[in-house]
Design a protein around this motif. Structure first.
Motif, PDB file in Angstrom:
ATOM      1  N   SER A 218      -2.009  -1.739  -7.025  1.00  0.00           N
ATOM      2  CA  SER A 218      -2.066  -0.693  -8.057  1.00  0.00           C
ATOM      3  C   SER A 218      -0.750  -0.592  -8.828  1.00  0.00           C
ATOM      4  N   PHE A 219       0.280  -1.286  -8.350  1.00  0.00           N
ATOM      5  CA  PHE A 219       1.579  -1.371  -9.043  1.00  0.00           C
ATOM      6  C   PHE A 219       2.337  -2.477  -8.316  1.00  0.00           C
ATOM      7  N   GLN A 220       3.484  -2.847  -8.857  1.00  0.00           N
ATOM      8  CA  GLN A 220       4.262  -3.924  -8.237  1.00  0.00           C
ATOM      9  C   GLN A 220       4.751  -3.501  -6.853  1.00  0.00           C
ATOM     10  N   LEU A 247       8.370  -0.148   2.495  1.00  0.00           N
ATOM     11  CA  LEU A 247       7.192  -0.737   1.852  1.00  0.00           C
ATOM     12  C   LEU A 247       6.469   0.348   1.054  1.00  0.00           C
ATOM     13  N   ASP A 248       6.474   0.186  -0.258  1.00  0.00           N
ATOM     14  CA  ASP A 248       5.756   1.105  -1.156  1.00  0.00           C
ATOM     15  C   ASP A 248       4.753   0.244  -1.899  1.00  0.00           C
ATOM     16  N   CYS A 249       3.467   0.383  -1.534  1.00  0.00           N
ATOM     17  CA  CYS A 249       2.464  -0.467  -2.166  1.00  0.00           C
ATOM     18  C   CYS A 249       1.134   0.259  -2.196  1.00  0.00           C
ATOM     19  N   MET A 261       1.051   4.365  -1.132  1.00  0.00           N
ATOM     20  CA  MET A 261       1.662   4.857   0.108  1.00  0.00           C
ATOM     21  C   MET A 261       2.991   4.156   0.334  1.00  0.00           C
ATOM     22  N   THR A 262       3.884   4.877   0.997  1.00  0.00           N
ATOM     23  CA  THR A 262       5.153   4.268   1.405  1.00  0.00           C
ATOM     24  C   THR A 262       5.350   4.487   2.903  1.00  0.00           C
ATOM     25  N   THR A 263       5.788   3.438   3.583  1.00  0.00           N
ATOM     26  CA  THR A 263       6.209   3.568   4.982  1.00  0.00           C
ATOM     27  C   THR A 263       7.569   2.875   5.120  1.00  0.00           C
ATOM     28  N   VAL A 391       2.516  12.837  -1.867  1.00  0.00           N
ATOM     29  CA  VAL A 391       3.664  13.551  -1.282  1.00  0.00           C
ATOM     30  C   VAL A 391       4.622  12.458  -0.815  1.00  0.00           C
ATOM     31  N   GLU A 392       5.818  12.406  -1.397  1.00  0.00           N
ATOM     32  CA  GLU A 392       6.693  11.272  -1.097  1.00  0.00           C
ATOM     33  C   GLU A 392       8.182  11.639  -1.114  1.00  0.00           C
ATOM     34  N   PRO A 393       8.600  12.400  -0.095  1.00  0.00           N
ATOM     35  CA  PRO A 393      10.035  12.672   0.003  1.00  0.00           C
ATOM     36  C   PRO A 393      10.810  11.408   0.372  1.00  0.00           C
TER      37      PRO A 393
HETATM   38 MN    MN Z   1       4.469   4.736  -4.008  1.00  0.00          MN
END
Ligand code: MN
Ligand code: GLY
Ligand code: MN
Length: 462
Positions: A218-220, A247-249, A261-263, A391-393
């Motif tokens: 959905s994005f790079q 990892l943000d993908c 999502m990011t982990t 939600v992404e602090p």
């Molecule tokens: Mn993201």
């Protein structure tokens, strides 16, 4: 594609809120990479897809509100197209499937626009993010493409955003599919990470998952050991023992809906003690947001509450000093959290930001702050049932920024710069989940994701 009744209802809603005028919503064309016939994957414009449903190139949707007429303009397939593309359902039949019985050749749009101008009908369109559509509309409407934004209708942008903000149950099903593919991308990365790999090798494993569901990203993809670089698209580092991967993908399904999502997880499978300290603060920030999001609260308020958690924890570590509210007002904490808490999610990963970040993220009368940190809060508005948001602090130690602020003695009454130096190797961490705002709170979309450090370690060690 949904049932035609859904598209008919969406257009009726837009007619109701817009009241008068000729609305023009251009779809996208192909975007060439290096010559005309070598193109990027085709992505339809999301407003066109929302109101007109067709996932093909070079179509223009028109809604004549005053005469209650709806059209799709394009170029009907001919045998020349079919030789290269295979047999295609004619556009006039595809249009019927979204409730439009007026498919017309693109040349006929000129006369519709001339008629509309002759009777002084308002012609309404939104900002455009592709030069090709700016040129196409400018030529059709005889306006100067360099002044394009002076002609756009903010009222139409708001009306579209107000409709698309509230996700229907069919849309939520599609977003949740995208979120679950996104989840699989993250879990597969955790299961396969190894010391010695290149970041791009891990990214290949991740992106294969999207492809295996006939989805795209959905994005790079951000897959990096330098998580402190917020949008780091370089993937050339070799993974070392002790590194954390950020990892943000996300996946975008073939119906056009996105996950994001990011982990963060340790290359070796185990967080170090100091990594655990900051990771636990990050999860506290995340859970603070989770506990607050519900209809009626402004996302700016949620963002500020999350910042208070960060400030308190940084005071406990002797990195910040002073009164929490004073530090919050000053913006000193943004040294470690320079971005906003999240954004709308839907058919665009930053949903509808093409209509204008402030149109989507800010209510009338709420002025976006110019303070470092808060100025990057893209979503500040009061939450409503049916919103889907991220939600992404994050917590970041950005060496160049720390050095600059230290040299300028910035906020030295609140920041213990000598303490920061001990933690610079932490780099950056972010944790991101996707939420539906429900009548009485929120629901995290997708199946259960690992969140606590021991849950992540368990997956890596398997
Ligand atoms: Mn993201
Ligand atoms: N993937 C960019 C973001 O999380 O907003
Ligand atoms: Mn995001």
């Amino acid at each position: 594609m949904f049932n035609k009744e859904i598209y008919i209802e969406r257009r009726n809603n837009l007619k109701k809120s817009t009241k008068t005028g000729l609305i023009i919503i251009p779809g996208n064309g192909n975007s060439p990479i290096s010559y005309k016939d070598n193109c990027y994957n085709f992505i339809q414009d999301s407003s066109f897809l929302y109101f007109f449903g067709l996932n093909s190139q070079d179509l223009i949707g028109v809604i004549d509100v005053d005469n209650n007429q709806e059209y799709i303009f394009g170029k009907e397939y001919t045998i020349d197209d079919i030789i290269w593309m295979g047999n295609q359902e004619l556009f006039k039949n595809q249009a019927l499937q979204v409730g439009i019985d007026n498919f017309k050749e693109i040349e006929e749009l000129n006369s519709l626009i001339s008629n509309s101008k002759n009777i002084n009908q308002k012609i309404l369109f939104t900002k455009q993010y592709r030069d090709a559509n700016i040129l196409k509309l400018s030529s059709l409407l005889d306006i100067n493409p360099f002044n394009f934004n002076e002609y756009v209708s903010e009222e139409l942008e708001k009306n579209i955003s107000n409709l698309r903000n509230i996700k229907s149950k069919e849309e939520i099903i599609e977003i949740e599919k995208a979120v679950n593919i996104t989840r699989d991308m993250h879990l597969e990365a955790m299961r396969n990470i190894k010391v010695g790999m290149k970041e791009f090798e891990l990214a290949a494993i991740i992106e294969k998952i999207a492809k295996s569901f006939n989805a795209t990203t959905s994005f790079q993809t951000i897959c990096t050991v330098n998580g402190e670089i917020l949008h780091n698209h370089s993937q050339n580092n070799t993974l070392k023992d002790g590194d954390l991967i950020l990892l943000d993908c996300g996946a975008r399904t073939n119906s056009g809906y996105c996950g994001d999502m990011t982990t963060v997880f340790p290359v070796s499978g185990k967080f170090s003690e100091v990594q655990k300290i900051f990771y636990s603060i990050l999860i506290k920030m995340f859970e603070k947001a989770e506990s607050l999001i519900k209809p009626g609260i402004s996302y700016k308020e949620v963002h500020l509450s999350v910042c208070r958690v960060l400030i308190q924890e940084m005071i406990n570590l002797n990195i910040l000093k002073g009164d929490i509210e004073e530090i919050l007002d000053s913006g000193a904490h943004a040294l470690f959290f320079p971005h906003g808490l999240g954004h709308m999610l839907g058919m665009d990963v930053h949903d509808m930001e093409n209509l204008g970040e402030n149109i989507v993220g800010y209510e009338d009368g709420i002025v976006r702050s110019s303070q470092f940190g808060l100025k990057s809060l893209r979503l500040a508005r009061t939450l409503q049932e049916g919103f889907v948001i991220t939600v992404e602090p994050g917590i970041y130690f950005i060496p160049e920024l720390i050095k600059k602020w230290k040299n300028q003695n910035n906020f030295s009454q609140y920041i213990n710069y000598d303490e920061i130096d001990k933690y610079i190797s932490i780099g950056g961490m972010r944790y991101e989940g996707d939420y539906l705002i429900t009548a009485d709170g929120s629901r995290r979309l997708g199946d259960k994701m690992p969140k606590y450090f021991y849950e992540i370690e368990n997956i890596i060690s398997k």
